[in-house]
Scaffold this motif. Structure first.
Motif, PDB file in Angstrom:
ATOM      1  N   GLU A  76       0.811  -1.212   0.000  1.00 59.43           N
ATOM      2  CA  GLU A  76       0.000   0.000   0.000  1.00 59.43           C
ATOM      3  C   GLU A  76       0.852   1.273   0.000  1.00 59.43           C
ATOM      4  OE1 GLU A  76      -2.615  -0.519   3.344  1.00 59.43           O
ATOM      5  OE2 GLU A  76      -3.915  -1.915   2.260  1.00 59.43           O
ATOM      6  N   LEU A  77       2.064   1.190   0.550  1.00 59.57           N
ATOM      7  CA  LEU A  77       2.954   2.350   0.509  1.00 59.57           C
ATOM      8  C   LEU A  77       3.362   2.677  -0.929  1.00 59.57           C
ATOM      9  CD1 LEU A  77       5.346   1.758   3.551  1.00 59.57           C
ATOM     10  CD2 LEU A  77       3.479   3.410   3.375  1.00 59.57           C
ATOM     11  N   GLY A  78       3.412   1.668  -1.780  1.00 61.90           N
ATOM     12  CA  GLY A  78       3.735   1.867  -3.187  1.00 61.90           C
ATOM     13  C   GLY A  78       5.154   2.349  -3.439  1.00 61.90           C
ATOM     14  N   ILE A  79       6.091   1.948  -2.603  1.00 62.94           N
ATOM     15  CA  ILE A  79       7.475   2.419  -2.708  1.00 62.94           C
ATOM     16  C   ILE A  79       8.353   1.430  -3.456  1.00 62.94           C
ATOM     17  CG2 ILE A  79       9.539   3.013  -1.376  1.00 62.94           C
ATOM     18  CD1 ILE A  79       7.613   3.838   0.912  1.00 62.94           C
ATOM     19  N   PHE A  80       8.191   0.153  -3.167  1.00 67.00           N
ATOM     20  CA  PHE A  80       9.142  -0.863  -3.597  1.00 67.00           C
ATOM     21  C   PHE A  80       8.678  -1.624  -4.833  1.00 67.00           C
ATOM     22  CE2 PHE A  80       9.640  -0.196   0.949  1.00 67.00           C
ATOM     23  CZ  PHE A  80      10.960   0.197   0.984  1.00 67.00           C
ATOM     24  N   SER A  81       9.630  -1.881  -5.728  1.00 64.96           N
ATOM     25  CA  SER A  81       9.346  -2.674  -6.925  1.00 64.96           C
ATOM     26  C   SER A  81       9.137  -4.139  -6.574  1.00 64.96           C
ATOM     27  CB  SER A  81      10.505  -2.572  -7.917  1.00 64.96           C
ATOM     28  OG  SER A  81      10.725  -1.239  -8.279  1.00 64.96           O
ATOM     29  N   GLU A  82       9.834  -4.591  -5.535  1.00 66.59           N
ATOM     30  CA  GLU A  82       9.796  -6.006  -5.178  1.00 66.59           C
ATOM     31  C   GLU A  82       9.772  -6.150  -3.655  1.00 66.59           C
ATOM     32  OE1 GLU A  82      12.238  -9.906  -6.719  1.00 66.59           O
ATOM     33  OE2 GLU A  82      13.347  -8.045  -6.494  1.00 66.59           O
ATOM     34  N   ILE A  83       8.892  -7.018  -3.167  1.00 65.26           N
ATOM     35  CA  ILE A  83       8.816  -7.337  -1.744  1.00 65.26           C
ATOM     36  C   ILE A  83       9.114  -8.822  -1.612  1.00 65.26           C
ATOM     37  CG2 ILE A  83       7.363  -7.428   0.317  1.00 65.26           C
ATOM     38  CD1 ILE A  83       5.701  -5.123  -0.963  1.00 65.26           C
ATOM     39  N   LEU A  84      10.209  -9.143  -0.930  1.00 67.14           N
ATOM     40  CA  LEU A  84      10.635 -10.534  -0.786  1.00 67.14           C
ATOM     41  C   LEU A  84      10.456 -10.996   0.652  1.00 67.14           C
ATOM     42  CD1 LEU A  84      13.933 -10.244  -2.820  1.00 67.14           C
ATOM     43  CD2 LEU A  84      11.789 -11.239  -3.582  1.00 67.14           C
ATOM     44  N   GLU A  85       9.980 -12.223   0.821  1.00 69.44           N
ATOM     45  CA  GLU A  85       9.858 -12.827   2.147  1.00 69.44           C
ATOM     46  C   GLU A  85      10.974 -13.849   2.311  1.00 69.44           C
ATOM     47  OE1 GLU A  85       7.015 -15.870   4.651  1.00 69.44           O
ATOM     48  OE2 GLU A  85       6.132 -14.786   2.973  1.00 69.44           O
ATOM     49  N   THR A  86      11.716 -13.748   3.401  1.00 70.36           N
ATOM     50  CA  THR A  86      12.781 -14.706   3.691  1.00 70.36           C
ATOM     51  C   THR A  86      12.665 -15.165   5.135  1.00 70.36           C
ATOM     52  OG1 THR A  86      14.345 -12.944   4.300  1.00 70.36           O
ATOM     53  CG2 THR A  86      14.366 -13.691   2.008  1.00 70.36           C
ATOM     54  N   ARG A  87      13.210 -16.351   5.384  1.00 72.57           N
ATOM     55  CA  ARG A  87      13.277 -16.873   6.751  1.00 72.57           C
ATOM     56  C   ARG A  87      14.604 -16.473   7.365  1.00 72.57           C
ATOM     57  NH1 ARG A  87       9.305 -20.697   8.592  1.00 72.57           N
ATOM     58  NH2 ARG A  87      10.630 -20.608  10.428  1.00 72.57           N
ATOM     59  N   ALA A  88      14.569 -16.068   8.610  1.00 74.57           N
ATOM     60  CA  ALA A  88      15.787 -15.715   9.336  1.00 74.57           C
ATOM     61  C   ALA A  88      16.650 -16.959   9.496  1.00 74.57           C
ATOM     62  CB  ALA A  88      15.440 -15.127  10.698  1.00 74.57           C
ATOM     63  N   GLY A  89      17.943 -16.757   9.506  1.00 72.47           N
ATOM     64  CA  GLY A  89      18.876 -17.862   9.684  1.00 72.47           C
ATOM     65  C   GLY A  89      18.925 -18.334  11.128  1.00 72.47           C
ATOM     66  N   CYS A  90      19.773 -19.313  11.360  1.00 78.21           N
ATOM     67  CA  CYS A  90      19.833 -19.949  12.681  1.00 78.21           C
ATOM     68  C   CYS A  90      20.355 -19.012  13.766  1.00 78.21           C
ATOM     69  CB  CYS A  90      20.654 -21.229  12.614  1.00 78.21           C
ATOM     70  SG  CYS A  90      22.345 -21.004  12.084  1.00 78.21           S
ATOM     71  N   VAL A  91      21.251 -18.099  13.450  1.00 85.62           N
ATOM     72  CA  VAL A  91      21.785 -17.190  14.476  1.00 85.62           C
ATOM     73  C   VAL A  91      20.693 -16.250  14.975  1.00 85.62           C
ATOM     74  CG1 VAL A  91      23.424 -15.330  14.933  1.00 85.62           C
ATOM     75  CG2 VAL A  91      24.150 -17.331  13.625  1.00 85.62           C
ATOM     76  N   ILE A  92      20.000 -15.597  14.054  1.00 81.70           N
ATOM     77  CA  ILE A  92      18.909 -14.693  14.450  1.00 81.70           C
ATOM     78  C   ILE A  92      17.809 -15.470  15.152  1.00 81.70           C
ATOM     79  CG2 ILE A  92      17.075 -13.167  13.585  1.00 81.70           C
ATOM     80  CD1 ILE A  92      19.886 -11.923  13.466  1.00 81.70           C
ATOM     81  N   SER A  93      17.423 -16.598  14.602  1.00 80.75           N
ATOM     82  CA  SER A  93      16.343 -17.390  15.190  1.00 80.75           C
ATOM     83  C   SER A  93      16.674 -17.872  16.590  1.00 80.75           C
ATOM     84  CB  SER A  93      16.015 -18.591  14.290  1.00 80.75           C
ATOM     85  OG  SER A  93      15.538 -18.149  13.052  1.00 80.75           O
ATOM     86  N   SER A  94      17.915 -18.305  16.812  1.00 79.05           N
ATOM     87  CA  SER A  94      18.264 -18.808  18.143  1.00 79.05           C
ATOM     88  C   SER A  94      18.409 -17.684  19.157  1.00 79.05           C
ATOM     89  CB  SER A  94      19.536 -19.651  18.092  1.00 79.05           C
ATOM     90  OG  SER A  94      20.643 -18.869  17.715  1.00 79.05           O
ATOM     91  N   HIS A  95      18.888 -16.530  18.735  1.00 81.51           N
ATOM     92  CA  HIS A  95      19.042 -15.412  19.671  1.00 81.51           C
ATOM     93  C   HIS A  95      17.741 -14.672  19.934  1.00 81.51           C
ATOM     94  CE1 HIS A  95      23.234 -15.838  20.232  1.00 81.51           C
ATOM     95  NE2 HIS A  95      23.590 -15.443  19.024  1.00 81.51           N
TER      96      HIS A  95
END
Length: 108
Positions: A76-95
């Motif tokens: 809705e902001l209409g700013i970005f050409s592409e919006i990607l969804e990614t899963r956080a890696g093990c370091v971020i997820s564990s912390h």
């Protein structure tokens, strides 16, 4: 002890990465879906000053509904050409644990 108190009070910290350093900048309180949307809405000024090629929604197992709400808001902001969804890696997820979500972009 801090983690126990934070969990009991439903506190959720906002962590910002700036020039390679992570630092907590704010604490949100309450239901995770409301917290995530408040976090994203408060970023609008920064998002409007971002490179417009793409933005990432990176998370460690947030519900599909929360990710969908964030995606809808960014669309809705209409700013970005592409919006990607990614899963956080093990370091971020564990912390950071489950329900961690970040909106990642490059500032102009």
């Amino acid at each position: 002890m801090a983690a126990f108190a934070g969990t009991a009070l439903k506190l959720h910290p906002k962590i910002v990465v700036n020039e390679g350093k992570m630092s907590p900048t704010k604490k949100y309180m309450g239901n995770i879906s409301r917290v995530v949307m408040n976090y994203v809405r408060e970023m609008e000024k920064n998002l409007r000053n971002a490179e417009t090629d793409r933005v990432f929604i990176t998370h460690s197992g947030c519900s599909k509904a929360i990710v969908s709400d964030v995606r809808k808001y960014l669309e809705e902001l209409g700013i970005f050409s592409e919006i990607l969804e990614t899963r956080a890696g093990c370091v971020i997820s564990s912390h950071c644990g489950p329900n961690t979500l970040g909106v990642l972009f490059i500032e102009k």
